[in-house]
Design a protein around this motif. Structure first.
Motif, PDB file in Angstrom:
ATOM      1  N   GLU A  79       0.358  19.170  -4.007  1.00  0.00           N
ATOM      2  CA  GLU A  79       1.198  19.987  -3.117  1.00  0.00           C
ATOM      3  C   GLU A  79       1.069  19.535  -1.664  1.00  0.00           C
ATOM      4  O   GLU A  79       2.061  19.458  -0.932  1.00  0.00           O
ATOM      5  CB  GLU A  79       0.791  21.455  -3.248  1.00  0.00           C
ATOM      6  CG  GLU A  79       1.666  22.395  -2.432  1.00  0.00           C
ATOM      7  CD  GLU A  79       1.275  23.857  -2.583  1.00  0.00           C
ATOM      8  OE1 GLU A  79       1.663  24.664  -1.729  1.00  0.00           O
ATOM      9  OE2 GLU A  79       0.577  24.182  -3.567  1.00  0.00           O
ATOM     10  N   ALA A  80      -0.163  19.205  -1.244  1.00  0.00           N
ATOM     11  CA  ALA A  80      -0.375  18.725   0.124  1.00  0.00           C
ATOM     12  C   ALA A  80       0.358  17.409   0.353  1.00  0.00           C
ATOM     13  O   ALA A  80       0.998  17.201   1.403  1.00  0.00           O
ATOM     14  CB  ALA A  80      -1.874  18.555   0.396  1.00  0.00           C
ATOM     15  N   TYR A  81       0.268  16.525  -0.623  1.00  0.00           N
ATOM     16  CA  TYR A  81       0.951  15.233  -0.531  1.00  0.00           C
ATOM     17  C   TYR A  81       2.461  15.412  -0.470  1.00  0.00           C
ATOM     18  O   TYR A  81       3.138  14.831   0.395  1.00  0.00           O
ATOM     19  CB  TYR A  81       0.551  14.364  -1.733  1.00  0.00           C
ATOM     20  CG  TYR A  81       1.470  13.198  -1.976  1.00  0.00           C
ATOM     21  CD1 TYR A  81       1.353  12.032  -1.224  1.00  0.00           C
ATOM     22  CD2 TYR A  81       2.463  13.264  -2.953  1.00  0.00           C
ATOM     23  CE1 TYR A  81       2.210  10.958  -1.443  1.00  0.00           C
ATOM     24  CE2 TYR A  81       3.318  12.194  -3.176  1.00  0.00           C
ATOM     25  CZ  TYR A  81       3.190  11.045  -2.419  1.00  0.00           C
ATOM     26  OH  TYR A  81       4.043   9.996  -2.630  1.00  0.00           O
ATOM     27  N   GLU A  82       2.998  16.215  -1.368  1.00  0.00           N
ATOM     28  CA  GLU A  82       4.458  16.394  -1.444  1.00  0.00           C
ATOM     29  C   GLU A  82       5.002  17.048  -0.176  1.00  0.00           C
ATOM     30  O   GLU A  82       6.107  16.713   0.271  1.00  0.00           O
ATOM     31  CB  GLU A  82       4.808  17.221  -2.678  1.00  0.00           C
ATOM     32  CG  GLU A  82       4.593  16.450  -3.986  1.00  0.00           C
ATOM     33  CD  GLU A  82       4.620  17.336  -5.217  1.00  0.00           C
ATOM     34  OE1 GLU A  82       4.825  18.566  -5.055  1.00  0.00           O
ATOM     35  OE2 GLU A  82       4.421  16.810  -6.326  1.00  0.00           O
ATOM     36  N   VAL A 134       5.293  14.345   2.427  1.00  0.00           N
ATOM     37  CA  VAL A 134       6.414  13.452   2.119  1.00  0.00           C
ATOM     38  C   VAL A 134       7.740  14.109   2.499  1.00  0.00           C
ATOM     39  O   VAL A 134       8.634  13.468   3.072  1.00  0.00           O
ATOM     40  CB  VAL A 134       6.393  13.058   0.626  1.00  0.00           C
ATOM     41  CG1 VAL A 134       7.705  12.393   0.225  1.00  0.00           C
ATOM     42  CG2 VAL A 134       5.218  12.123   0.342  1.00  0.00           C
ATOM     43  N   ARG A 135       7.863  15.405   2.189  1.00  0.00           N
ATOM     44  CA  ARG A 135       9.106  16.128   2.537  1.00  0.00           C
ATOM     45  C   ARG A 135       9.323  16.167   4.045  1.00  0.00           C
ATOM     46  O   ARG A 135      10.468  16.159   4.515  1.00  0.00           O
ATOM     47  CB  ARG A 135       9.066  17.552   1.996  1.00  0.00           C
ATOM     48  CG  ARG A 135       9.207  17.665   0.487  1.00  0.00           C
ATOM     49  CD  ARG A 135       9.511  19.104   0.080  1.00  0.00           C
ATOM     50  NE  ARG A 135       8.483  20.045   0.511  1.00  0.00           N
ATOM     51  CZ  ARG A 135       7.413  20.366  -0.210  1.00  0.00           C
ATOM     52  NH1 ARG A 135       7.215  19.815  -1.396  1.00  0.00           N
ATOM     53  NH2 ARG A 135       6.548  21.251   0.253  1.00  0.00           N
ATOM     54  N   GLU A 155       7.391   6.981   4.456  1.00  0.00           N
ATOM     55  CA  GLU A 155       6.551   8.028   3.880  1.00  0.00           C
ATOM     56  C   GLU A 155       5.080   7.630   3.917  1.00  0.00           C
ATOM     57  O   GLU A 155       4.217   8.436   4.290  1.00  0.00           O
ATOM     58  CB  GLU A 155       6.992   8.317   2.447  1.00  0.00           C
ATOM     59  CG  GLU A 155       8.349   9.005   2.351  1.00  0.00           C
ATOM     60  CD  GLU A 155       8.886   9.077   0.935  1.00  0.00           C
ATOM     61  OE1 GLU A 155       9.948   9.704   0.736  1.00  0.00           O
ATOM     62  OE2 GLU A 155       8.244   8.498   0.021  1.00  0.00           O
ATOM     63  N   ILE A 156       4.804   6.387   3.544  1.00  0.00           N
ATOM     64  CA  ILE A 156       3.422   5.908   3.555  1.00  0.00           C
ATOM     65  C   ILE A 156       2.896   5.872   4.992  1.00  0.00           C
ATOM     66  O   ILE A 156       1.745   6.260   5.261  1.00  0.00           O
ATOM     67  CB  ILE A 156       3.320   4.527   2.888  1.00  0.00           C
ATOM     68  CG1 ILE A 156       3.644   4.652   1.394  1.00  0.00           C
ATOM     69  CG2 ILE A 156       1.930   3.920   3.076  1.00  0.00           C
ATOM     70  CD1 ILE A 156       3.784   3.324   0.681  1.00  0.00           C
TER      71      ILE A 156
END
Length: 575
Positions: free
Chosen positions: A391-394, A397-398, A415-416
């Protein structure tokens, strides 16, 4: 430079507090003008003080007064005019409003918690616990921060329940018991119009300008010199600037006891630094000191690093930096470093590897199984660690600012890059800030000037890493400043120890302080049989579970830090 704490209440107004476990305190500065009274507490440094002073027609060059004068003239949006690093509090007595400001990149910390209509704030988490009702409590989310993400932290998350951090590039306003968040800066995606030659030329100018701005200090300037392209560029510019004034630059390099004998080259660390340091010392003519950390100091400072950060941190990667800063501070109080170049210019392996493009997760910490290898099965089932990290990653990214012209590949590169700026760089900046200021050292990061970040963010990958060469743009911008063989040297990160005696020392400590101590708080989470198997198995130095350096020995060190942290703060569990 300094640290602070305080609170603001709807009924009682503003009151600065006292700091705990801090070496240097920031003191309130009050300015009075007709019909206006404002007070400032500042932890930080301004790098455009001269320009700001001219714009304000000020008869002072003090950072605190310029910061406050700018607010009084322009209001809270004045912060957009500041080039510097800061955590700052302004109490506008006339308007009865409090502001908490944090610099664009988040180099300086700023934590807070709200209890009813009172806001408590501090530059260190531990200082908040001096106030009645602000307690060190850990809930499910906090445990996930430690076990699933640590030593990283979700932006804005203070790990302890109800403790938060002002986001980089944001400020908070607090009036009538109401807290509001304001974003004043972020990277913006747009087409890059400059040619390759113009891009190299502008990058070179920005780098040199930032380094020279951050050289301005009442203290003697020094640099951290690893022999890599980043620190070598910073060192070369500093050495040239001081030489013009008839002065000689002090430089420092870091290594570990036994590394000449035990060093193991791997994909993350292909070579040792010392030969490259020697070449740069000769090239720059600096007054150099080789600092070395013993196994005993490295283990001892694991706990001091928790004291400095108020959290478990980057294990011996952090404890070694703390020790080295303690040594550097005996000779110099202001040092420039090469930090953040890899995040900004695309230096890390995960910018280039196919796996990073195909993995839905943080590229420096993709394998949750390693993190869970010592935990009891009940906690693996109970804590949603994998989901928490996803969830933190997504979310990050959003939030990535993209451009309509971006191809799918370029969008993924953004994103990276965004993950690196907002997550990985934040962890390293926090490490540098806490380890240096703990000993009264101002460690500066000129490559992370927000102007450089803004500009390089939109440079196409074909220019940023031309021909697949990591940090090709940075290297070309440094042409002529350092020897070519240093400029094009293959990346090698901050060093770590490869001495097996250190690993044995950690294993003994884990057995004594955790496995044999029934009162050790971390035992509630560890599986003793798994831990014993882990201690008796060979550790893979080439496969980190966080970043490039944190492998098997660092997992033991991280567990020791968590145990010390839980015991130090007598953390209450509310699950």
């Amino acid at each position: 430079m300094g640290t602070f704490t305080g609170f603001c209440s709807r009924n009682m107004g503003f009151a600065p507090g006292r700091c705990v476990e801090e070496t240097e305190h920031a003191h309130p500065v009050t300015l009075k003008r007709p019909g206006r009274v404002c007070t400032l507490i500042l932890n930080g440094e301004l790098y455009n003080a001269k320009e700001l002073g001219r714009e304000l027609k000020a008869d002072t060059d003090r950072n605190e007064e310029l910061f406050l004068l700018a607010y009084m003239q322009y209001g809270p949006e004045f912060v957009k005019k500041i080039n510097g690093v800061f955590g700052a509090v302004i109490w506008d007595e006339t308007k009865k409003i409090l502001f908490l400001f944090r610099d664009r990149i988040g180099a300086k910390p700023m934590f807070y918690t709200q209890k009813k209509e009172t806001l408590f704030f501090a530059s260190a988490i531990g200082s908040l616990f001096q106030y009645p009702g602000v307690d060190p409590v850990l809930d499910e989310n906090g445990l996930c921060e430690i076990f699933a993400l640590g030593p990283a932290r979700t932006p804005g998350n203070g790990v302890f329940r109800d403790i938060y951090e002002v986001l980089p590039g944001h400020y908070l306003s607090f009036a009538d018991g109401i807290l509001k968040d304001h974003c004043y800066w972020n990277v913006k995606s747009q087409p890059h119009e400059d040619s390759r030659e113009e891009t190299v030329e502008k990058t070179a100018w920005l780098l040199e300008d930032s380094i020279k701005r951050q050289m301005e200090s009442e203290e003697t300037i020094s640099t951290f010199l690893s022999g890599g392209v980043d620190s070598s560029l910073v060192t070369a510019v500093c050495a040239d600037a001081l030489r013009e004034k008839g002065e000689r630059l002090q430089t420092f390099s870091f290594d570990f006891e036994g590394n000449r004998q035990y060093f193991q080259a791997n994909a993350f660390q292909p070579s040792q630094d010392r030969p490259w340091v020697e070449q740069m010392v000769t090239y720059c003519g600096s007054e150099h000191r080789y600092l070395e950390c013993s196994n005993e100091k490295l283990a001892e400072y694991l706990y001091k690093a928790v004291d400095a950060r108020c959290l478990p941190c980057m294990a011996d990667v952090e404890s070694s930096m703390l020790y080295f800063c303690s040594q550097v501070s005996q000779y110099s109080k202001a040092a420039l470093t090469g930090e953040c170049a890899d995040e900004i210019f695309g230096g890390y392996p995960w910018f280039h590897k196919k796996e990073a493009f195909e993995t839905d997760g943080f590229p420096w910490s993709a394998d949750q199984s390693v993190r869970q290898s010592l935990l009891q099965e009940k906690w693996i089932r109970k804590l949603p660690m994998k989901e928490y990290a996803e969830e933190a990653y997504e979310k990050a990214v959003r939030e990535t600012p993209c451009c309509t012209e971006d191809s799918p590949v370029e969008k993924r590169r953004r994103e990276i890059a965004y993950l690196n700026l907002k997550w990985f760089m934040a962890t390293l900046l926090d490490r540098m800030e806490r380890t240096s200021t703990w000993y009264g050292l101002s460690a500066r990061v000129p490559i992370a000037d927000y102007r450089i970040i803004e500009y390089v963010w939109n440079v196409p990958w074909s220019v940023k890493c031309e021909d697949g060469i990591p940090k090709a743009l940075l290297r070309r911008a440094g042409k002529g400043k350092v020897p070519d063989e240093v400029l094009w040297r293959k990346k090698s990160p901050y060093p770590k120890t490869y001495n097996p005696q250190y690993e044995a020392l950690l294993a003994d400590r884990l057995r004594e302080e955790v496995l044999q101590d029934t009162s050790a708080p971390i035992r509630a989470f560890l599986d003793r049989k798994k831990a014993e198997r882990f201690l008796n198995s060979p550790k893979d130095y080439g496969k980190p579970w966080y970043g490039q350096l944190m492998a098997g020995p660092q997992m033991i060190a991280y567990v020791l830090q968590i145990n010390y942290w839980m015991k130090k703060y007598q953390i209450q569990m509310k699950l």
